[in-house]
Design a protein around this motif. Structure first.
Motif, mmCIF file in Angstrom:
data_model
loop_
_atom_site.group_PDB
_atom_site.id
_atom_site.type_symbol
_atom_site.label_atom_id
_atom_site.label_comp_id
_atom_site.label_asym_id
_atom_site.label_seq_id
_atom_site.Cartn_x
_atom_site.Cartn_y
_atom_site.Cartn_z
ATOM 1 N N ALA A 20 69.512 60.517 55.222
ATOM 2 C CA ALA A 20 70.875 60.706 54.750
ATOM 3 C C ALA A 20 71.056 60.098 53.373
ATOM 4 C CB ALA A 20 71.858 60.091 55.737
ATOM 5 N N GLY A 21 70.448 58.911 53.158
ATOM 6 C CA GLY A 21 70.558 58.270 51.857
ATOM 7 C C GLY A 21 69.872 59.068 50.769
ATOM 8 N N ASP A 52 72.662 46.635 47.939
ATOM 9 C CA ASP A 52 73.927 47.360 48.048
ATOM 10 C C ASP A 52 73.727 48.860 48.056
ATOM 11 O OD1 ASP A 52 75.355 45.030 48.146
ATOM 12 O OD2 ASP A 52 75.727 44.955 45.994
ATOM 13 N N THR A 53 72.675 49.339 47.365
ATOM 14 C CA THR A 53 72.461 50.776 47.252
ATOM 15 C C THR A 53 71.538 51.335 48.328
ATOM 16 O OG1 THR A 53 70.634 50.385 45.710
ATOM 17 C CG2 THR A 53 72.835 50.677 44.762
ATOM 18 N N GLN A 54 70.901 50.463 49.105
ATOM 19 C CA GLN A 54 70.000 50.926 50.157
ATOM 20 C C GLN A 54 70.803 51.467 51.336
ATOM 21 O OE1 GLN A 54 66.640 51.114 50.346
ATOM 22 N NE2 GLN A 54 66.524 50.522 48.194
ATOM 23 N N PRO A 55 70.339 52.537 51.990
ATOM 24 C CA PRO A 55 71.017 53.011 53.203
ATOM 25 C C PRO A 55 70.890 51.976 54.316
ATOM 26 C CG PRO A 55 68.922 54.148 52.900
ATOM 27 C CD PRO A 55 69.160 53.361 51.645
ATOM 28 N N VAL A 56 71.926 51.857 55.123
ATOM 29 C CA VAL A 56 71.929 50.909 56.231
ATOM 30 C C VAL A 56 71.470 51.620 57.491
ATOM 31 C CG1 VAL A 56 73.360 49.395 57.650
ATOM 32 C CG2 VAL A 56 73.790 49.569 55.194
ATOM 33 N N LYS A 332 80.336 47.754 52.581
ATOM 34 C CA LYS A 332 79.193 47.324 53.394
ATOM 35 C C LYS A 332 79.468 47.549 54.871
ATOM 36 C CE LYS A 332 76.296 43.276 54.322
ATOM 37 N NZ LYS A 332 76.065 41.830 54.010
ATOM 38 N N ALA A 333 80.698 47.234 55.308
ATOM 39 C CA ALA A 333 81.052 47.425 56.712
ATOM 40 C C ALA A 333 81.050 48.897 57.082
ATOM 41 C CB ALA A 333 82.430 46.814 56.987
ATOM 42 N N ARG A 334 81.534 49.744 56.160
ATOM 43 C CA ARG A 334 81.571 51.181 56.438
ATOM 44 C C ARG A 334 80.154 51.730 56.655
ATOM 45 N NH1 ARG A 334 84.325 52.379 52.430
ATOM 46 N NH2 ARG A 334 86.385 52.526 53.403
ATOM 47 N N LYS A 335 79.208 51.276 55.847
ATOM 48 C CA LYS A 335 77.818 51.725 56.003
ATOM 49 C C LYS A 335 77.237 51.243 57.331
ATOM 50 C CE LYS A 335 76.711 51.897 51.051
ATOM 51 N NZ LYS A 335 75.887 51.293 49.979
ATOM 52 N N GLY A 336 77.519 49.981 57.671
ATOM 53 C CA GLY A 336 77.011 49.449 58.928
ATOM 54 C C GLY A 336 77.570 50.174 60.139
ATOM 55 N N LEU A 337 78.873 50.470 60.107
ATOM 56 C CA LEU A 337 79.497 51.164 61.236
ATOM 57 C C LEU A 337 79.005 52.598 61.337
ATOM 58 C CD1 LEU A 337 83.158 49.824 60.936
ATOM 59 C CD2 LEU A 337 81.364 49.073 62.491
ATOM 60 N N SER A 338 78.731 53.229 60.192
ATOM 61 C CA SER A 338 78.178 54.586 60.221
ATOM 62 C C SER A 338 76.811 54.592 60.894
ATOM 63 C CB SER A 338 78.074 55.129 58.795
ATOM 64 O OG SER A 338 77.484 56.414 58.781
ATOM 65 N N ALA A 339 75.990 53.566 60.594
ATOM 66 C CA ALA A 339 74.677 53.463 61.233
ATOM 67 C C ALA A 339 74.810 53.225 62.733
ATOM 68 C CB ALA A 339 73.869 52.350 60.579
ATOM 69 N N VAL A 370 71.427 46.337 69.771
ATOM 70 C CA VAL A 370 71.550 47.106 68.520
ATOM 71 C C VAL A 370 72.059 46.196 67.423
ATOM 72 C CG1 VAL A 370 72.553 49.131 67.417
ATOM 73 C CG2 VAL A 370 72.105 49.164 69.867
ATOM 74 N N THR A 371 71.376 46.179 66.297
ATOM 75 C CA THR A 371 71.804 45.406 65.124
ATOM 76 C C THR A 371 71.693 46.287 63.885
ATOM 77 O OG1 THR A 371 69.549 44.538 64.851
ATOM 78 C CG2 THR A 371 71.117 43.184 66.077
ATOM 79 N N VAL A 372 72.408 45.895 62.826
ATOM 80 C CA VAL A 372 72.305 46.606 61.550
ATOM 81 C C VAL A 372 71.964 45.622 60.444
ATOM 82 C CG1 VAL A 372 73.864 48.470 62.178
ATOM 83 C CG2 VAL A 372 74.810 46.373 61.214
#
Length: 372
Positions: A20-21, A52-56, A332-339, A370-372
């Motif tokens: 996705a990234g 910051d730019t890496q996909p989570v 950052k939280a949005r990326k983590g929750l998407s993962a 599960v962790t991110v």
């Protein structure tokens, strides 16, 4: 869900996040550089780190307890980890697991119905009272005679044990430090007093069935939920004086994220979330939000490092983004929750609970983290 299935999900989730990234990077349109204006100071662009730019991605793994017995219960009422119970018909094997993944077997008394994990021991609820079993194998278990205990939680060196009408505050040595009458402190509905002149009247004792105690950060306040759907704030001051204040009705569950408590509740025509700001001496309602209609029933709410999650009756888990003031923290939280949403897209959960910075889940008798 088998352990190998969890491992495959872990690989798939990581691959999907990376893909996705890459896709997002390749499809981003290129903009032409604007010519700089003469004699005008331009603000330097904000530098973003590579992290910051890496996909989570979400990491999914199974906890291996090394037993063939079926998982029968998980008790997670402590910030020290979980107590997992395997087996049935009184033949139980019990393990404690901390947030670092360390697992150790615990000696188990007969007839347990609950447990709370402390610093150096596990307190089991039995018909005879509370049984304290210590991590040190040379230290003998201690029985604390409690009347009909139903629920136990651990917080900062004390065990809080609720019966139908009493709260016991116990030390790890098995001593009762304080006994609080719930009947005197909590407004209990649905109880009657028998009329002495009418011998045929039924008598229902004043009682409350507590199903959850949750510390509200470091405020010294606790959220207390009853099986009847009522919520209370428990105050505990420096002198160990305990009092209760009724807050909401029709409450299903509660979790804490940041300086807010989020109550999962029933609303007219469906279900919602009550957002409550945690203050030093009290809590104030900050908002009420509609979550879903009556066609879909949520049964649990819990927190992770980047937001809050909701477990539905059909076993699906969805994660929500709470209010975060920092733009960088929100991104950052949005990326983590998407993962996390992607990882749980293939999981049907029987139970989900906070586990350190991530969450644990039970699916088809298997316990995963599960962790991110």
């Amino acid at each position: 869900m088998k352990a190998k299935d969890i491992a495959l999900l872990c690989t798939a989730a990581a691959g999907a996040g990376a893909a996705a990234g890459i896709a997002a990077a390749n499809s981003k349109p290129q903009k032409a550089k604007a010519a700089p204006k003469a004699r005008t100071a331009s603000k330097a662009p904000e530098r973003r780190s590579a992290a910051d730019t890496q996909p989570v991605t979400a990491d999914i793994k199974a906890l291996d307890f090394g037993t063939d017995k079926p998982l029968s219960a998980v008790y997670s009422h402590s910030d020290k980890g979980i107590v997992a119970v395997f087996g049935s018909e009184g033949r139980h094997t019990v393990f404690r697991a901390d947030f670092e993944g360390n697992i150790a077997e615990v000696r188990c008394p007969v007839g347990i119905s609950g447990a709370a994990l402390g610093e150096d021991c596990v307190m089991f609820i039995t018909e005879r009272g509370g049984v304290f079993v210590y991590n040190d194998p040379d230290k003998e278990p201690v029985l604390c005679a409690l009347t009909a205990p139903e629920y136990a939680a651990y917080y900062e060196g004390r065990f809080y044990v609720f019966s139908d009408s009493l709260l016991y505050i116990c030390t790890p040595d098995g001593e009762i430090e304080k006994t609080v009458s719930l009947g005197a402190m909590i407004e209990i509905t649905g109880s009657d007093i028998c009329d002495a002149e009418d011998s045929d009247s039924s008598f229902t004792a004043a009682r409350v069935s507590v199903k959850k105690l949750l510390p509200l950060g470091k405020s010294g306040l606790f959220a207390v939920l009853s099986a009847e759907g009522n919520s209370y704030i428990m105050h505990k001051d420096e002198d160990d004086f305990v009092s209760f204040e009724k807050t909401y009705e029709n409450i299903i569950d509660v979790c804490v994220f940041g300086s807010f408590a989020y109550y999962l509740c029933r609303l007219s025509g469906g279900y919602g979330i009550i957002k409550t700001e945690i203050k030093r001496k009290n809590c104030e309602t900050a908002g009420k939000y509609q979550l879903c209609g009556e066609d879909r029933k949520p049964v649990k709410i819990f927190s992770v490092s980047c937001g809050i999650g909701v477990l539905y009756e059909d076993g699906q888990v969805k994660f929500l983004l709470p209010e975060i003031s920092s733009e960088r923290g929100r991104d950052k939280a949005r990326k983590g929750l998407s993962a996390l949403n992607g990882a749980f897209g293939e999981i049907t959960a029987d139970n989900v609970f906070s586990f350190g910075e991530g969450c644990g889940f039970i699916s088809e008798g298997n316990l995963g983290i599960v962790t991110v």
